[in-house]
Design a protein around this motif. Structure first.
Motif, mmCIF file in Angstrom:
data_model
loop_
_atom_site.group_PDB
_atom_site.id
_atom_site.type_symbol
_atom_site.label_atom_id
_atom_site.label_comp_id
_atom_site.label_asym_id
_atom_site.label_seq_id
_atom_site.Cartn_x
_atom_site.Cartn_y
_atom_site.Cartn_z
ATOM 1 N N GLU A 1 88.679 -87.048 -24.904
ATOM 2 C CA GLU A 1 88.915 -85.653 -24.514
ATOM 3 C C GLU A 1 87.618 -85.005 -24.036
ATOM 4 O O GLU A 1 87.603 -84.269 -23.041
ATOM 5 C CB GLU A 1 89.495 -84.881 -25.698
ATOM 6 C CG GLU A 1 89.844 -83.436 -25.351
ATOM 7 C CD GLU A 1 90.485 -82.693 -26.504
ATOM 8 O OE1 GLU A 1 90.877 -81.526 -26.300
ATOM 9 O OE2 GLU A 1 90.600 -83.267 -27.609
ATOM 10 N N LYS A 2 86.535 -85.298 -24.728
ATOM 11 C CA LYS A 2 85.230 -84.735 -24.352
ATOM 12 C C LYS A 2 84.840 -85.134 -22.929
ATOM 13 O O LYS A 2 84.316 -84.311 -22.162
ATOM 14 C CB LYS A 2 84.172 -85.210 -25.349
ATOM 15 C CG LYS A 2 82.737 -84.889 -24.977
ATOM 16 C CD LYS A 2 81.779 -85.470 -26.012
ATOM 17 C CE LYS A 2 80.328 -85.357 -25.588
ATOM 18 N NZ LYS A 2 79.408 -85.929 -26.613
ATOM 19 N N HIS A 3 85.108 -86.389 -22.570
ATOM 20 C CA HIS A 3 84.694 -86.897 -21.252
ATOM 21 C C HIS A 3 85.825 -86.879 -20.225
ATOM 22 O O HIS A 3 85.641 -87.374 -19.104
ATOM 23 C CB HIS A 3 84.153 -88.320 -21.402
ATOM 24 C CG HIS A 3 82.859 -88.408 -22.163
ATOM 25 N ND1 HIS A 3 81.648 -88.132 -21.580
ATOM 26 C CD2 HIS A 3 82.608 -88.722 -23.459
ATOM 27 C CE1 HIS A 3 80.684 -88.285 -22.476
ATOM 28 N NE2 HIS A 3 81.236 -88.645 -23.630
ATOM 29 N N GLN A 4 86.975 -86.348 -20.618
ATOM 30 C CA GLN A 4 88.136 -86.295 -19.721
ATOM 31 C C GLN A 4 88.471 -87.678 -19.167
ATOM 32 O O GLN A 4 88.560 -87.894 -17.949
ATOM 33 C CB GLN A 4 87.870 -85.305 -18.575
ATOM 34 C CG GLN A 4 87.785 -83.857 -19.040
ATOM 35 C CD GLN A 4 89.085 -83.358 -19.661
ATOM 36 O OE1 GLN A 4 90.095 -83.191 -18.980
ATOM 37 N NE2 GLN A 4 89.082 -83.156 -20.987
ATOM 38 N N THR A 5 88.647 -88.608 -20.096
ATOM 39 C CA THR A 5 88.981 -89.975 -19.722
ATOM 40 C C THR A 5 89.984 -90.530 -20.719
ATOM 41 O O THR A 5 90.572 -89.775 -21.505
ATOM 42 C CB THR A 5 87.694 -90.831 -19.645
ATOM 43 O OG1 THR A 5 88.007 -92.101 -19.068
ATOM 44 C CG2 THR A 5 87.060 -91.043 -21.012
#
Length: 316
Positions: free
Chosen positions: A257-261
Motif C-alpha cells: 500500500e505504501k508503494h502502490q504496488t
C-alpha cells in the motif's frame, strides 16, 4: 534494464528468472509463447526449466523444454537468452539419478527438446545421495568440455555433498558449480540462511531461489481454506495458513500500500534486496501476473520496509 552477472561466468541476466514449470501444465504452447514473448519484450532474458517438467501431467515430463525449444526456434535469437535446465529429478517411472550414464543420456535429450547446441546453466536438480560425487562431477566435466553445457549449478544437494563436490572438482581441475537454487522466500528462510548462505559466500555462488512466492501464497491470493480452491496449486499453500503466514501477508499488504504496488512485487523485491540473491525464480500465467514480476526490480524497499518484513518473517 541493468543486468546481473552470474558469478564465475560470462553470463549476464536480468534480475528475474522465469520459472518454466507452468509450460505444458497450466499453460498450453500458445499461451506459453504469449507469456514468453511478453517477458522477452521487457528485456528479461533468463528462463529456468527442467527435463522432468511437467512429469505430474504425463508421468515423465519434457513438455516445458519442448515448448521453450519451439519458442526459441521461432524467435531465432538463441544467443539473447540464458537457458537453465536440470537433471536428476525423479518421475513416476524413475527415482532421482545423478549417475554418469543418466546425465550423459539426459543432456542429449534436453538439447534435442530445447532445439539448441548448448545449455547455459545445467543443474543437479535432486541429488540421489548414492552416486559417488566423483562420478557425477566427471560427467559434468565431460559435457562441459564437449560444449553441450556452459556452466553447472546445484539445487537440492545437501551441504555435505555440496562441499564434497567442490573438493572433488578442485582436486581434479574439473568444472565447478557456479550457482545455487535453494527453496527460499519470506516464509522459508531458516534452511537457506542457516545451512546454505555461508556456503554460497564461501564458494562465491550466485543464488536463484525457487518458490519465491511460496507457491503463490505471498501474492495474497490465499487467505482462507476456502481460497485454496482458486487454483490447481492451492493445495500446496495450506501449510502457510498459520499466524506467521498471516503476519507476513499483513506486512506485505502494508508495504504494498505504501508503494502502490502488489504484495507479490514486494515479496520479490525483498528477495532482490538480499545480498546473496542474484535473481529469484518465479512463474506467471497472465499478463497481470507478469506485471508484478516486471515491477519487482524497480521497487526499492527502504530500511523501514525491510525491518517490517524481516520482523514478520523471522522464525520464532
Amino acid at each position: 534494464m541493468e543486468k546481473r552477472v552470474i558469478k564465475n561466468t560470462t553470463l549476464e541476466v536480468a534480475p528475474i528468472n522465469f520459472g518454466g514449470n507452468v509450460f505444458g501444465w497450466t499453460l498450453d504452447e500458445a499461451q506459453s509463447f504469449g507469456i514468453l514473448d511478453a517477458f522477452a519484450a521487457q528485456g528479461f532474458n533468463f528462463i529456468d526449466t527442467a527435463d522432468t517438467y511437467a512429469w505430474w501431467v504425463n508421468g515423465k515430463g519434457g513438455q516445458s523444454e519442448t515448448i521453450i525449444g519451439n519458442w526459441l526456434k521461432a524467435k531465432g535469437q538463441r544467443d539473447k537468452f540464458v537457458i537453465a535446465t536440470k537433471v536428476g529429478s525423479q518421475t513416476k517411472e524413475h527415482p532421482n539419478d545423478v549417475s554418469k550414464k543418466h546425465i550423459l543420456k539426459s543432456v542429449d535429450e534436453s538439447l534435442a527438446r530445447l532445439q539448441t547446441d548448448y545449455i547455459d546453466l545445467y543443474y543437479t536438480h535432486f541429488d540421489d545421495e548414492v552416486t559417488p560425487i566423483e562420478e557425477t562431477m566427471s560427467a559434468y566435466e565431460q559435457i562441459v568440455k564437449a560444449g553441450k553445457v556452459r556452466y553447472i549449478a546445484a539445487s537440492n544437494v545437501s551441504p555435505s555433498r555440496l562441499k564434497e563436490s567442490f573438493a572433488v572438482a578442485e582436486q581434479n581441475g574439473w568444472a565447478k558449480y557456479v550457482a545455487l537454487q535453494p527453496h527460499y522466500n519470506l516464509l522459508e528462510r531458516e534452511k537457506f540462511e542457516t545451512e546454505y548462505a555461508s556456503l554460497a559466500q564461501q564458494y562465491n555462488l550466485s543464488v536463484f531461489p525457487y518458490w519465491s512466492l511460496a507457491a503463490g501464497f505471498l501474492t495474497g491470493k490465499y487467505r482462507s481454506q476456502e481460497d485454496l480452491a482458486k487454483s490447481v496449486r492451492g493445495g500446496g499453500v495450506s501449510k502457510y495458513l498459520t499466524p506467521q503466514g498471516f503476519a507476513v501477508l499483513a506486512a506485505l499488504d502494508q508495504v504494498a500500500e505504501k508503494h502502490q504496488t502488489q504484495p507479490a512485487t514486494v515479496a520479490l523485491a525483498w528477495l532482490l534486496a538480499q545480498p546473496l540473491v542474484t535473481a529469484p525464480i518465479v512463474s506467471a500465467t497472465s499478463q497481470n501476473q507478469l506485471k508484478t514480476l516486471f515491477d519487482a526490480p524497480l521497487l526499492r524497499l527502504d530500511a523501514q520496509d525491510l525491518a517490517l518484513l524481516d520482523g514478520a518473517s523471522q522464525t520464532k
